[in-house]
Enzyme design. Structure first.
Site, PDB file in Angstrom:
ATOM      1  N   HIS A 118     -46.724 -44.161 -65.104  1.00  0.00           N
ATOM      2  CA  HIS A 118     -47.440 -43.562 -63.729  1.00  0.00           C
ATOM      3  C   HIS A 118     -46.589 -42.968 -63.066  1.00  0.00           C
ATOM      4  O   HIS A 118     -45.337 -43.503 -62.805  1.00  0.00           O
ATOM      5  CB  HIS A 118     -48.319 -44.540 -63.144  1.00  0.00           C
ATOM      6  CG  HIS A 118     -49.244 -44.344 -62.137  1.00  0.00           C
ATOM      7  ND1 HIS A 118     -48.957 -43.905 -60.832  1.00  0.00           N
ATOM      8  CD2 HIS A 118     -50.580 -44.055 -62.333  1.00  0.00           C
ATOM      9  CE1 HIS A 118     -49.936 -43.596 -60.264  1.00  0.00           C
ATOM     10  NE2 HIS A 118     -50.832 -43.603 -61.088  1.00  0.00           N
ATOM     11  N   ASP A 194     -44.369 -52.150 -63.476  1.00  0.00           N
ATOM     12  CA  ASP A 194     -45.754 -51.722 -63.007  1.00  0.00           C
ATOM     13  C   ASP A 194     -46.782 -52.346 -63.822  1.00  0.00           C
ATOM     14  O   ASP A 194     -47.093 -52.332 -64.558  1.00  0.00           O
ATOM     15  CB  ASP A 194     -45.571 -50.327 -63.132  1.00  0.00           C
ATOM     16  CG  ASP A 194     -47.195 -49.611 -62.615  1.00  0.00           C
ATOM     17  OD1 ASP A 194     -47.949 -50.444 -62.115  1.00  0.00           O
ATOM     18  OD2 ASP A 194     -47.307 -48.321 -62.894  1.00  0.00           O
ATOM     19  N   GLN A 197     -52.328 -51.825 -64.066  1.00  0.00           N
ATOM     20  CA  GLN A 197     -53.307 -51.697 -65.115  1.00  0.00           C
ATOM     21  C   GLN A 197     -53.427 -53.278 -65.825  1.00  0.00           C
ATOM     22  O   GLN A 197     -54.425 -53.230 -66.646  1.00  0.00           O
ATOM     23  CB  GLN A 197     -53.019 -50.593 -66.015  1.00  0.00           C
ATOM     24  CG  GLN A 197     -53.270 -49.161 -65.570  1.00  0.00           C
ATOM     25  CD  GLN A 197     -54.781 -48.820 -65.177  1.00  0.00           C
ATOM     26  OE1 GLN A 197     -55.339 -49.580 -65.346  1.00  0.00           O
ATOM     27  NE2 GLN A 197     -54.729 -48.165 -63.926  1.00  0.00           N
ATOM     28  N   LYS A 220     -57.575 -52.519 -58.306  1.00  0.00           N
ATOM     29  CA  LYS A 220     -57.630 -52.386 -59.632  1.00  0.00           C
ATOM     30  C   LYS A 220     -58.482 -53.606 -60.434  1.00  0.00           C
ATOM     31  O   LYS A 220     -58.931 -53.487 -61.401  1.00  0.00           O
ATOM     32  CB  LYS A 220     -56.449 -52.149 -60.590  1.00  0.00           C
ATOM     33  CG  LYS A 220     -55.589 -50.936 -60.044  1.00  0.00           C
ATOM     34  CD  LYS A 220     -55.942 -49.508 -60.622  1.00  0.00           C
ATOM     35  CE  LYS A 220     -54.874 -48.469 -60.272  1.00  0.00           C
ATOM     36  NZ  LYS A 220     -55.413 -47.167 -60.454  1.00  0.00           N
ATOM     37  N   CYS A 357     -52.164 -38.988 -62.988  1.00  0.00           N
ATOM     38  CA  CYS A 357     -50.949 -39.306 -62.321  1.00  0.00           C
ATOM     39  C   CYS A 357     -50.019 -39.932 -63.452  1.00  0.00           C
ATOM     40  O   CYS A 357     -49.224 -40.829 -63.040  1.00  0.00           O
ATOM     41  CB  CYS A 357     -51.348 -40.380 -61.312  1.00  0.00           C
ATOM     42  SG  CYS A 357     -52.130 -39.895 -59.997  1.00  0.00           S
TER      43      CYS A 357
END
Length: 401
Positions: A118, A194, A197, A220, A357
């Site tokens: 991302h 990261d 998700q 999220k 993104c």
């Protein structure tokens, strides 16, 4: 335990918009009543500032505010409460790491990542690389995903930081984070994960992963917008420099110098998103009440059902039939995704269109953008049937053109 097949009634957006098919949870998830009610509880019953007040309402607000930090420590299996930093979201946390760690990097050092990242994950390190004259290296994608061998080819004694997504927001792939961390640590590199998700789908144990930093957003995973969590190993957070100054992060201020508080508070300047922090505990409770095994099974069932029904539709190209987490990324032949998205919108089907993104993977696929369907706990087979019918209608419509 909550019955996952009966959760739709807990989400006011779906209750108030019964015709909407929401398939955009990778962008942001819907919020259950319990999260919204907790925010209202703060504003209605003790809506004052935290930390600095010496009166009862401020004490109540601060106590509830810090309960979430303890809950997040347990949720991630962090060793210490001090390893949990409140942020404005994953992007904020990832920037804090890159800009705060910059002074420990020298010309010629290397940063390793991959093309699934991302923008919030890779752009801060691009800027750091320019300022410090560092080299960015990318693990090769094999069938649109990096393998452990891909990382072995680019991680070496010059590698100081490995930046990697846990789950791709475009392809839905789960990366072998634990193995990547182990490899990076053999070269004494720091690993930044990261997990934006990942947290909606996977139970994360930071001690088991042994990652050095990990960031995610509340919104999220059923939580509020404008709030997130940065996990960091205690000794590294103490080493990391804050990138913002003022407010409650200061311990002592002199005319020409200052001393900050210890982690995590040295990273939390100004009045924070108090209601959001307090309500996030309810999002965690909601997911834990269902159980991540049930969440995985439900999403896997719907994803397989969708992919089966999409088979053989003329003009449809799916880029990730082997998705791991309910993200289906596709295009309609010779049609810009923004044009195609209008067909879905006319049928009250909420999809994402564009580069999401994550332009590096979009460029790798050789397209200007894609349509993305992302399935979550409140979706059902009826949603998938409506989505598949819309795909068929879109393919037929644009075929005539």
């Amino acid at each position: 335990m909550k019955d996952i097949l009966n959760v739709r009634k807990d989400f006011p957006v779906l209750v108030n918009n019964p015709n909407v098919v929401y398939l955009d949870s990778a962008a942001t998830s819907l919020k259950p009543y319990s999260v919204i009610n907790k925010m209202n509880e703060y504003y209605c019953n003790y809506g004052v500032n935290v930390n600095r007040g010496v009166y009862k309402l401020s004490y109540i607000a601060t106590e509830n505010y810090e309960k979430t930090r303890i809950k997040c420590q347990e949720f991630l299996n962090a060793k210490y409460m001090e390893e949990i930093v409140y942020t404005k979201g994953a992007s904020n946390g990832l920037n804090m790491i890159a800009l705060g760690y910059m002074d420990y990097l020298n010309e010629g050092d290397e940063i390793v990542s991959c093309e699934l990242e991302h923008h919030s994950s890779i752009l801060p390190w691009q800027e750091v690389a320019k300022k410090k004259n560092l080299k960015l290296r990318y693990a090769k994608l094999i069938n649109n995903k990096p393998t452990l061998d891909s990382f072995k080819e680019v991680i070496n004694e010059k590698t100081k930081v490995v930046v990697v997504t846990y789950v791709s927001n475009v392809m839905g792939y789960i990366l072998p984070i634990k193995d990547i961390v182990k490899l990076a640590h053999q070269y004494h590199a720091v690993v930044v994960v990261d997990a934006a998700q990942a947290v909606p789908h996977l139970k994360i144990d930071v001690q088991d992963l042994d990652c050095d930093f990990l960031a995610f957003s509340a919104h999220k995973m059923l939580g509020p917008t404008g709030f997130g969590i940065l996990y960091g190993k205690k000794h590294l957070l103490n080493k990391l420099k804050p990138i913002e100054f003022g407010g409650d992060m200061i311990d002592e201020v002199e005319l020409y110098d200052n001393t900050t508080k210890d982690a995590p508070y040295k990273f939390e300047t100004g009045t924070p998103p108090i209601a959001e922090a307090i309500s996030f505990i309810e999002a965690i409770n909601y997911l834990e009440n269902i159980g991540y095994d049930k969440i995985h099974d439900h999403i896997e069932d719907l994803t397989k059902y969708a992919l089966k029904k999409l088979e053989g539709i003329e003009g449809l190209h799916i880029y990730n039939k082997d998705t791991d987490t309910g993200i289906i990324t596709f295009n309609i032949r010779d049609v810009h995704p923004h044009d195609a998205s209008t067909i879905f919108d006319e049928r009250d089907i909420c999809l994402r269109a564009g580069h999401h993104c994550a332009q590096l993977i979009t460029h790798h696929l050789g397209v200007v953008g894609t349509l993305r369907c992302s399935i979550y706990i409140y979706n059902n087979h009826e949603d998938i049937d409506k989505f598949v019918q819309a795909v068929k209608d879109a393919c037929e419509y644009f075929k005539e053109w």
